[in-house]
Design an enzyme around this catalytic site. Sequence first.
Site, PDB file in Angstrom:
ATOM      1  CG  HIS A  50      -1.866   1.169   1.239  1.00 48.09           C
ATOM      2  ND1 HIS A  50      -3.340   0.568   1.497  1.00 48.09           N
ATOM      3  CD2 HIS A  50      -2.058   2.408   1.038  1.00 48.09           C
ATOM      4  CE1 HIS A  50      -4.002   1.778   1.123  1.00 48.09           C
ATOM      5  NE2 HIS A  50      -3.456   2.907   0.954  1.00 48.09           N
ATOM      6  CG  HIS A  99      -1.312   6.549  -2.226  1.00 49.17           C
ATOM      7  ND1 HIS A  99      -2.825   6.230  -2.964  1.00 49.17           N
ATOM      8  CD2 HIS A  99      -1.790   5.859  -0.890  1.00 49.17           C
ATOM      9  CE1 HIS A  99      -3.687   5.799  -2.075  1.00 49.17           C
ATOM     10  NE2 HIS A  99      -2.976   5.303  -1.087  1.00 49.17           N
ATOM     11  CG  ASP A 140      -0.201  10.939  -5.938  1.00 51.35           C
ATOM     12  OD1 ASP A 140      -0.520   9.933  -5.153  1.00 51.35           O
ATOM     13  OD2 ASP A 140      -1.291  11.749  -6.157  1.00 51.35           O
ATOM     14  N   GLY A 195      -9.199   8.525  -1.842  1.00 52.28           N
ATOM     15  CA  GLY A 195      -9.723   9.779  -1.496  1.00 52.28           C
ATOM     16  C   GLY A 195     -10.605  10.090  -0.305  1.00 52.28           C
ATOM     17  CG  HIS A 212      -7.898   3.820   0.428  1.00 49.89           C
ATOM     18  ND1 HIS A 212      -7.416   3.357  -0.668  1.00 49.89           N
ATOM     19  CD2 HIS A 212      -6.801   4.211   1.148  1.00 49.89           C
ATOM     20  CE1 HIS A 212      -6.289   4.021  -0.972  1.00 49.89           C
ATOM     21  NE2 HIS A 212      -5.657   4.302   0.376  1.00 49.89           N
ATOM     22  CD  GLU A 219      -7.309   6.357   5.530  1.00 46.67           C
ATOM     23  OE1 GLU A 219      -7.832   6.165   4.315  1.00 46.67           O
ATOM     24  OE2 GLU A 219      -6.164   7.051   5.469  1.00 46.67           O
ATOM     25  CG  ASP A 254      -1.535   5.609   3.159  1.00 43.03           C
ATOM     26  OD1 ASP A 254      -1.612   5.283   1.766  1.00 43.03           O
ATOM     27  OD2 ASP A 254      -2.178   6.122   3.818  1.00 43.03           O
TER      28      ASP A 254
HETATM   29 ZN   LIG Z   1      -3.741   4.961   0.925  1.00 48.99          ZN
END
Ligand SMILES: [Zn+2]
Length: 348
Positions: free
Chosen positions: A33, A35, A37, A187, A214, A217, A294
């Site tokens: 997991h 990302h 960016d 998002g 996701h 969370e 993450d």
């Molecule tokens: Zn994430």
Amino acid sequence: MGAIMSCSKNSQFMGEAVSNEELEQVDCYVDLHLHLDGSLSVNMVKQLASEQGIDLPYSDAEIAHKLQVDDGCNDLNEYLTKFDFPNRFLQSEAGLSRTVELLGYELSEQGVMYAEVRFAPQKHCEQGLTQNLVVSAAISGAQKSPIPLTLILCCMRGDDNHAENVETVNVAAEFLGKGVGAVDLAGAEAIFSTANFRDIFALATEKGVPFTIHAGEACGPESVYKALEYGAKRIGHGVRSTEDARLMERLAKEGIVLECCPTSNLNTAIYDSLAEYPYRKFFDAGVKFTINTDNMSVSNTTIKREFIKLNEVFGITRAELKELLTNAINAAYVSEEMKKTMRGKLIN
Ligand SMILES: [Zn+2]
């Protein structure tokens, strides 16, 4: 050196605590997991800016500040604002390809043997690229990485991008097994409920594209229940499942894998301190979970740092380390043959 060291072959050592020094040496971490960016380092940004002719009139500290959240971050919505700056470097085929390649090198240096890198193709179409071109470029970068990388394509929570999300699933289907492993939904969970995205995952199911979502969370158990109802076998975070004993039992029984990212959950204020993190709760309940970063730059972390921080609070045993890495390998979007190879690297 492998993850569990040679003494792991002898079961009497498996209950022993692992030292931070050993965790530093491990070279077979798996990050499921991560990302793209949210994981550009200062060095990567400087290199990308110079290659793309983008003026970058900032000191290293200023760049770091633009990439990282500070201690005052209040929630996931604020956390998500940190993705605007790195995304300007990810709007061309060359930029995307290069970023994935550079990330592969950084991960390799950090002891990662395999990673799944996720991004939302629709966020990289601001300067004319199609989602198809975005994904092709990212795959070409992954092919230059020194470690194997699988791409996960994120659909985005929102109320005006249904067509873009449908396109993401279609592009994932086109590149499935050729660099892409799955789709995701990312998002602002608290603003755009998981319940609004049934069609997207019905389409993914119809096309045979695996998915992780996701959930659990920013929102609670109801979000995880929705993800399970759609057919997710992996859940991004999912930590708030602990609020519902029946859900915890179901996760354990069905072997659903949670992609946990401890520092990120502290940044978004789900927990006040790592001591509250449900590390032991998941083991005790038999819920399969994995440790991930993450966003390496937004959360200022690495996979090693995540394990070391947990070790300092909970005292990770050899058996637990092996189980966490095995969970990650078993849940990876790769062939059985590659899983077997990776399992073999845990002990050597
Ligand atoms: Zn994430």
